[in-house]
Design an enzyme around this catalytic site. Sequence first.
Site, PDB file in Angstrom:
ATOM      1  N   GLY A   1       0.693  -1.304  -0.035  1.00  0.00           N
ATOM      2  CA  GLY A   1       0.116   0.184   0.134  1.00  0.00           C
ATOM      3  C   GLY A   1       0.924   1.360  -0.139  1.00  0.00           C
TER       4      GLY A   1
ATOM      5  CD  GLU B   1       1.674   0.304   7.087  1.00  0.00           C
ATOM      6  OE1 GLU B   1       1.294   0.577   6.068  1.00  0.00           O
ATOM      7  OE2 GLU B   1       1.800  -0.906   7.794  1.00  0.00           O
ATOM      8  CG  ASP B   2      -1.148   1.360   3.400  1.00  0.00           C
ATOM      9  OD1 ASP B   2      -0.946   1.010   4.517  1.00  0.00           O
ATOM     10  OD2 ASP B   2      -1.771   0.670   2.621  1.00  0.00           O
TER      11      ASP B   2
ATOM     12  CG  ASP C   1      -8.410   0.523  10.586  1.00  0.00           C
ATOM     13  OD1 ASP C   1      -9.005   1.253  11.216  1.00  0.00           O
ATOM     14  OD2 ASP C   1      -9.084  -0.574  10.061  1.00  0.00           O
TER      15      ASP C   1
ATOM     16  CE  LYS D   1      -9.915   4.031   7.871  1.00  0.00           C
ATOM     17  NZ  LYS D   1     -10.627   2.719   7.474  1.00  0.00           N
TER      18      LYS D   1
ATOM     19  CG  PHE E   1     -12.655   0.480   2.500  1.00  0.00           C
ATOM     20  CD1 PHE E   1     -11.863  -0.240   3.461  1.00  0.00           C
ATOM     21  CD2 PHE E   1     -12.770   0.409   1.305  1.00  0.00           C
ATOM     22  CE1 PHE E   1     -10.766  -1.255   2.647  1.00  0.00           C
ATOM     23  CE2 PHE E   1     -11.860  -0.202   0.620  1.00  0.00           C
ATOM     24  CZ  PHE E   1     -10.949  -1.187   1.366  1.00  0.00           C
TER      25      PHE E   1
ATOM     26  CG  ASP F   1      -5.909  -3.513  -1.865  1.00  0.00           C
ATOM     27  OD1 ASP F   1      -5.328  -2.775  -0.810  1.00  0.00           O
ATOM     28  OD2 ASP F   1      -6.311  -4.562  -1.762  1.00  0.00           O
TER      29      ASP F   1
ATOM     30  NE  ARG G   1      -2.445  -2.875  -4.248  1.00  0.00           N
ATOM     31  CZ  ARG G   1      -2.403  -2.989  -2.913  1.00  0.00           C
ATOM     32  NH1 ARG G   1      -2.239  -1.977  -2.194  1.00  0.00           N
ATOM     33  NH2 ARG G   1      -2.598  -4.285  -2.480  1.00  0.00           N
TER      34      ARG G   1
HETATM   35  P1  5GP Z   1      -4.655  -2.050  11.213  1.00  0.00           P
HETATM   36  O1  5GP Z   1      -4.059  -3.321  11.315  1.00  0.00           O
HETATM   37  O2  5GP Z   1      -4.137  -0.744  11.702  1.00  0.00           O
HETATM   38  O3  5GP Z   1      -5.940  -2.258  11.620  1.00  0.00           O
HETATM   39  O4  5GP Z   1      -5.119  -2.054   9.594  1.00  0.00           O
HETATM   40  C1  5GP Z   1      -3.873  -1.791   8.703  1.00  0.00           C
HETATM   41  C2  5GP Z   1      -4.360  -2.344   7.284  1.00  0.00           C
HETATM   42  O5  5GP Z   1      -5.644  -2.608   7.016  1.00  0.00           O
HETATM   43  C3  5GP Z   1      -3.531  -1.642   6.515  1.00  0.00           C
HETATM   44  O6  5GP Z   1      -2.334  -1.643   5.992  1.00  0.00           O
HETATM   45  C4  5GP Z   1      -4.519  -1.832   5.268  1.00  0.00           C
HETATM   46  O7  5GP Z   1      -4.022  -2.664   4.401  1.00  0.00           O
HETATM   47  C5  5GP Z   1      -5.851  -1.963   5.718  1.00  0.00           C
HETATM   48  N1  5GP Z   1      -6.804  -1.090   5.761  1.00  0.00           N
HETATM   49  C6  5GP Z   1      -7.491  -0.277   7.001  1.00  0.00           C
HETATM   50  N2  5GP Z   1      -8.138   0.440   6.667  1.00  0.00           N
HETATM   51  C7  5GP Z   1      -8.199   0.537   5.241  1.00  0.00           C
HETATM   52  C8  5GP Z   1      -9.061   1.583   4.323  1.00  0.00           C
HETATM   53  O8  5GP Z   1      -9.625   2.409   4.789  1.00  0.00           O
HETATM   54  N3  5GP Z   1      -8.716   1.244   3.048  1.00  0.00           N
HETATM   55  C9  5GP Z   1      -8.013   0.180   2.512  1.00  0.00           C
HETATM   56  N4  5GP Z   1      -7.759   0.209   1.393  1.00  0.00           N
HETATM   57  N5  5GP Z   1      -7.155  -0.314   3.379  1.00  0.00           N
HETATM   58  C10 5GP Z   1      -7.472  -0.349   4.921  1.00  0.00           C
HETATM   59 MG    MG Z   2      -0.391  -1.271   5.078  1.00  0.00          MG
END
Ligand code: 5GP
Ligand code: MG
Length: 178
Positions: A48, A102-103, A106, A134, A155, A162, A168
Site C-alpha cells: 500500500g 505506512e499507507d 487503522d 484513523k 473505507f 486497494d 491502487r
Molecule cells: P490495522 O492493522 O491498523 O487495523 O490495519 C492496517 C491495514 O488495514 C492497512 O495496512 C490496510 O491494508 C488495511 N486498511 C485499513 N483501513 C483501510 C482503508 O480504509 N482502506 C484500505 N484500502 N485499506 C485499509
Molecule cells: Mg499497509
Amino acid sequence: MENIKILDKAFKPYISAAKIQTKISVIASKLNKQLDGKDPLFMGILNGSFMFASDLYKQITVPSQITFLKLASYQGTGSTGKVKRLIGINEDIKNKTVVIIEDIVDTGVTLDSIIKQLRGYEPKEIIVVTLMFKPKAYTKEFKVDYFAFDIPNDFIVGYGLDYDGYGRNLADIYVINE
Ligand code: 5GP
Ligand code: MG
C-alpha cells in the site's frame, strides 16, 4: 473527480492528488529537519505505501537510504492466519534511525506487529509516518509521529490503497459511498 465503481462497490471523491502532494511537502520538510545528520533508513511497507513512499522520498534531502518490507502470513503449523511476519529485514538496521512509511494505520495491529519485529534488530529509534490515520479506530500505544490525513472509520481507496487488489493506481483518494 467523479464517482467511481471498483468491483461491486461505489466510491466518491475524497482527497485530491493536489492536496496529497501539499501534505507530503509539509511532512517532508519536518522530516528533513528532524533527520538532519542521522543517516536514516526509510522503510516502506508494501504494497500500500509504494506511491506515498515514492512521492515522500523524492522530497527528502538528507543523506539516507530506502528499503521496502512486506508482511507475509506465517507458513506451517500454529498459524492463525492473522499474525504476519515481516520479510526483507536484515541486520543493517542495528543502531539506525528507521523511518517506517505506512499507507494507513487503522486499529494499529499491523503497525504494532511491525514495530515489535523491528525492535528485535535493535534500531536506535523508530519514527512512524503514515499517509492516512484513523485515530478513532487506533487501539495501540506507539506514537504515530506523522500522518498526512486523519480520517473517520470509512473505507478508502486510491493512491496505493486497494479494494481487493484494485484501485491502487488512482491518483486521488476515494471513500466508499454507501
Ligand atoms: P490495522 O492493522 O491498523 O487495523 O490495519 C492496517 C491495514 O488495514 C492497512 O495496512 C490496510 O491494508 C488495511 N486498511 C485499513 N483501513 C483501510 C482503508 O480504509 N482502506 C484500505 N484500502 N485499506 C485499509
Ligand atoms: Mg499497509
